[in-house]
Motif scaffolding. Structure first.
Motif, PDB file in Angstrom:
ATOM      1  N   ARG A 623     -32.817 -24.471 -33.134  1.00  0.00           N
ATOM      2  CA  ARG A 623     -32.576 -24.546 -34.576  1.00  0.00           C
ATOM      3  C   ARG A 623     -31.209 -25.145 -34.926  1.00  0.00           C
ATOM      4  O   ARG A 623     -31.134 -26.070 -35.761  1.00  0.00           O
ATOM      5  CB  ARG A 623     -32.744 -23.158 -35.199  1.00  0.00           C
ATOM      6  N   PRO A 624     -30.090 -24.695 -34.331  1.00  0.00           N
ATOM      7  CA  PRO A 624     -28.786 -25.278 -34.694  1.00  0.00           C
ATOM      8  C   PRO A 624     -28.717 -26.790 -34.435  1.00  0.00           C
ATOM      9  O   PRO A 624     -28.137 -27.523 -35.235  1.00  0.00           O
ATOM     10  CB  PRO A 624     -27.801 -24.515 -33.803  1.00  0.00           C
ATOM     11  N   LYS A 625     -29.307 -27.245 -33.338  1.00  0.00           N
ATOM     12  CA  LYS A 625     -29.277 -28.682 -33.005  1.00  0.00           C
ATOM     13  C   LYS A 625     -30.045 -29.484 -34.040  1.00  0.00           C
ATOM     14  O   LYS A 625     -29.597 -30.555 -34.484  1.00  0.00           O
ATOM     15  CB  LYS A 625     -29.877 -28.909 -31.607  1.00  0.00           C
ATOM     16  N   LEU A 626     -31.213 -28.969 -34.456  1.00  0.00           N
ATOM     17  CA  LEU A 626     -32.021 -29.691 -35.429  1.00  0.00           C
ATOM     18  C   LEU A 626     -31.376 -29.690 -36.808  1.00  0.00           C
ATOM     19  O   LEU A 626     -31.412 -30.700 -37.530  1.00  0.00           O
ATOM     20  CB  LEU A 626     -33.424 -29.068 -35.502  1.00  0.00           C
ATOM     21  N   LEU A 627     -30.751 -28.552 -37.187  1.00  0.00           N
ATOM     22  CA  LEU A 627     -30.059 -28.500 -38.477  1.00  0.00           C
ATOM     23  C   LEU A 627     -28.874 -29.459 -38.501  1.00  0.00           C
ATOM     24  O   LEU A 627     -28.595 -30.110 -39.518  1.00  0.00           O
ATOM     25  CB  LEU A 627     -29.579 -27.068 -38.759  1.00  0.00           C
ATOM     26  N   GLN A 628     -28.185 -29.557 -37.370  1.00  0.00           N
ATOM     27  CA  GLN A 628     -27.061 -30.483 -37.272  1.00  0.00           C
ATOM     28  C   GLN A 628     -27.539 -31.932 -37.409  1.00  0.00           C
ATOM     29  O   GLN A 628     -26.927 -32.744 -38.109  1.00  0.00           O
ATOM     30  CB  GLN A 628     -26.341 -30.286 -35.939  1.00  0.00           C
ATOM     31  N   GLU A 629     -28.650 -32.236 -36.749  1.00  0.00           N
ATOM     32  CA  GLU A 629     -29.206 -33.593 -36.838  1.00  0.00           C
ATOM     33  C   GLU A 629     -29.645 -33.899 -38.273  1.00  0.00           C
ATOM     34  O   GLU A 629     -29.409 -34.999 -38.790  1.00  0.00           O
ATOM     35  CB  GLU A 629     -30.399 -33.738 -35.883  1.00  0.00           C
TER      36      GLU A 629
END
Length: 766
Positions: A623-629
């Motif tokens: 989730r954090p990686k996708l939100l950052q992207e």
């Protein structure tokens, strides 16, 4: 091999090994009875008199023939090959010892048929080694030159084989073979075992020969000791823990002691080598190279004996363990249309001389003829002619029974049926074709009766063989030669005899072979093998299902006290841990031998509790990686929208309405993202997430689908202004086509034409 060794010890009575030499032999064969004493499993007679193996299969006692046991091995090899190739396997080449008789070879072919393998060739071990050697050689002499003579020596686990081969470019011919079928690496192991058995009995008062498992362990340790002595000349220790009655045993030996112990075995090496040289009429000086293969040739004393006999160093360029298998693989590729391989002709040799016996029409007399001598080229066919008034019998047998390592010299009987006298009562001419085929097996392949026919019957019949045509040509030549010499006497020529036209009538052959499985029995074995393959598949699926439960228990139990610990509440953690412990206990007690479906259901119940925990962990990782992207993309599109408002030249070509769509989409996604982050912040790690990775991926895809086509629109191309050429209006000719015409010269100033000269150019036009 290590796995096989463990199985052989832990399941000694149910692990079958060293069975290849039982093919085509009767249970009461002296060789079988002698071998029976050395085996850890039980041999029993079959109904047809053959060798059977008694084992436990599916918790029941079964007796399998040696053909079935070999079929099981071939099935495993087939599955392994298919697993690696990712393709079905149907064709194969199987290696056999050079000294195998017809009965042994036919038995092995039956084993391949049981599995459904199409055996393209039974290839002699030494011929396979020779092919492996020769096919890669680029410096072989040309066909018209003197061949290169190479001797191949193979000492494997149970046999010693040698052969001499002649090599020319793209072909090899086996000149001869010799062997000691009862000398191999296991004989050297046996010497060590006997020595240490006596030492252990004397030193520890234990007799290893009374316990099967202890004896097998001693054999394994002695084999290791033998290998170590091949590379070390110092004393090598032998230590076995808890050998018998919880007693540790030890001993030691060095290479010189070992060679002294095996002196009688080493003396036997020279006999096959002498036999080979006598058969082929070769001298040691004629031999260009000596190649050795097989595990036992690594013993220094064996290698030294071979080198001393030939007076030259032996070569070890071939892989000692894989040379035969590689040769078979190459032969299979050559024979199979599925592969394109360099052509290489292989001419083998018949290991034993073969004769035919038949009854003559005279009373109490028999005819005998050696149809194939020893080392005769193979495959090969011959045609024999008989004159008979009725059916007759041919008996094939090995001419030298003492030279064949098999108790029965007969190969089989062949009855040529439907033979009848001619209409005038004379004997009929019968042609019989005998053959040694690519498998090295002898057969009476065809028989035909030659019948004279009238002219009106001659259509569509084979009237003459090629040999008869050649004979007729020679007769005619001498006839005309005689006529020319007799012309001086004016003698009238003899009347030309009319041709006698014939037809060949195929005759049925009834074969009664020394060893051959009946069709009904063979079909039963094929059906049984199919059922066992299916049962093995079901058993594998059952074991896989059981292993899946076991793996899940161990994996999840470790992760619950590691990475998954934060993603499960205390109450659920205790309940799930208890279920995992309960399942583990069940697996090793009442769940030891359950049906596949029971394990599947057990795994599903575990996953009902485990999957949510695993999902929460994965979501927290992604989730954090996708939100950052997603944040980066929003910032990217928002920046472009801002530059568009500021009239940036890079985006000025984009329609304002299109850019408004981008701004709207960015605004909506920013709002969605803020709400998602806010909702997720209120959730603890051991609760299901408020927003899932799949939702973020979908929103990112939606953003890109709306914005990317707009912001990546290319600028429209603007055509540069063209300079007008007044000449193009006055003439079809271009200035560069005018050549060196003086009238076409234009005065230039600063690299350009004078304005006054552009309209006053003189042109000569016809």
């Amino acid at each position: 091999k290590s796995c096989q060794s463990v199985c052989q010890i832990t399941h000694a009575h149910n692990t079958v090994s060293n069975f290849k030499r039982f093919h085509g032999r009767a249970f009461n064969d002296p060789f079988v009875q002698k071998e029976k004493e050395k085996l850890s499993y039980d041999l029993v007679p079959m109904k047809n008199g053959g060798v059977g193996v008694k084992v436990m299969y599916m918790d029941e006692e079964h007796i399998f023939s040696v053909e079935q046991i070999s079929a099981m091995l071939l099935t495993k090899l087939k599955e392994t090959a298919e697993s690696n190739l990712k393709k079905p396997v149907t064709d194969c080449v199987i290696s056999v010892p050079s000294f195998f008789t017809d009965a042994e070879r036919r038995s092995l072919l039956d084993a391949a048929q049981i599995v459904g393998l199409n055996c393209l060739r039974l290839m002699n071990d030494m011929t396979a080694v020779a092919l492996n050697y020769g096919i890669y050689k680029q410096d072989l002499p040309a066909p018209e030159e003197k061949p290169r003579i190479v001797v191949f020596v193979d000492m494997g686990h149970s046999a010693f084989q040698v052969s001499a081969c002649a090599f020319n470019k793209s072909k090899l011919k086996v000149l001869g073979t010799a062997f000691d079928p009862f000398l191999g690496g296991r004989n050297f192991d046996g010497k060590l075992v006997d020595y240490f058995c006596a030492e252990i009995k004397s030193k520890y008062k234990l007799d290893p020969k009374t316990k099967v498992r202890a004896l097998l362990r001693l054999y394994q340790e002695c084999e290791k000791l033998k290998k170590l002595m091949s590379s070390n000349s110092t004393d090598i220790p032998l230590n076995i823990e808890c050998f018998m009655n919880d007693t540790d045993v030890s001993g030691k030996m060095n290479r010189s002691q070992f060679e002294e112990l095996c002196a009688d075995l080493l003396q036997r090496i020279e006999m096959p080598l002498l036999s080979l040289m006598e058969q082929t009429q070769l001298k040691v000086e004629d031999v260009n190279a000596v190649e050795i293969v097989g595990g036992a040739t690594r013993i220094p004393a064996v290698k030294e004996r071979i080198a001393k006999f030939f007076g030259k160093d032996v070569s070890t360029t071939l892989n000692a363990d894989e040379a035969i298998a590689r040769g078979c693989a190459l032969q299979c590729a050559i024979l199979s249309p599925a592969f394109k391989v360099r052509e290489f002709s292989v001419t083998d040799a018949t290991p034993f001389p073969i004769s035919l016996l038949w009854n003559t029409e005279a009373e109490d007399t028999e005819g005998v003829h050696e149809v194939f001598s020893r080392n005769h080229a193979a495959p090969f066919s011959k045609v024999l002619t008989f004159y008979r008034k009725g059916p007759f019998e041919l008996e094939a047998f090995y001419s030298d029974p003492n030279g064949v390592p098999y108790p029965e010299s007969k190969i089989g009987k062949y009855v040529i049926q439907n033979v009848a006298a001619q209409k005038d009562g004379e004997k009929s001419k019968v042609k019989v074709k005998v053959r040694v085929n690519t498998h090295g097996i002898f057969s009476v392949s065809t028989a035909s009766m030659v019948e004279p026919v009238k002219n009106e019957e001659c259509e569509d019949v084979s009237v003459e063989t090629e040999v008869e045509k050649e004979v007729r040509k020679i007769i005619l030549f001498f006839f005309f030669l005689t006529q020319t010499n007799e012309k001086k006497g004016d003698q009238p020529p003899e009347a030309k005899k009319p041709k006698i036209k014939v037809k060949n009538v195929e005759l049925p052959i009834e074969a009664n072979l020394v060893w051959q499985l009946g069709k009904d029995l063979l079909n039963m074995y094929i059906e049984t093998e199919g059922k066992m393959i299916m049962q093995d598949k079901l058993e594998k699926e059952r074991n896989d299902a059981k292993n899946a439960v076991e793996e899940y228990v161990y994996e999840f139990r470790d992760k619950l006290s590691g990475p998954y610990e934060k993603f499960v509440c205390e109450k659920d953690l205790q309940g799930f841990s208890a279920l995992l412990a309960e399942t583990e206990g069940w697996l090793y007690e009442e769940g030891e031998d359950e049906a596949k479906q029971v394990y599947v259901e057990k795994l599903e119940n575990l996953k009902k509790l485990g999957t949510p925990i695993e999902m929460r962990f994965q979501e927290a990782e992604e989730r954090p990686k996708l939100l950052q992207e997603l944040g980066h993309r929003l910032q990217y599109y928002a920046t472009i929208a801002g530059e568009f408002k500021n009239k940036d030249e890079k985006y000025i070509h984009i329609d304002e309405m299109e850019m408004m769509k981008v701004e709207k989409c960015v605004s909506e996604v920013v709002e969605w993202m803020n709400n998602a982050v806010s909702a997720q912040a209120k959730k603890s790690l051991d609760q299901d997430p408020a927003v899932h990775s799949s939702e973020i991926k979908a929103k990112l895809q939606e953003l890109n689908n709306v914005c990317e086509p707009v912001v990546t629109q290319p600028k429209p191309k603007v055509d540069s202004p063209k300079e007008e050429n007044p000449l193009s209006e006055q003439s079809d000719y271009k200035t560069e086509d005018m050549g060196d015409d003086k009238n076409s010269e234009m005065p230039q100033q600063n690299g350009e034409c004078h304005p006054s000269d552009q309209n006053t150019i003189n042109m000569d036009l016809d």
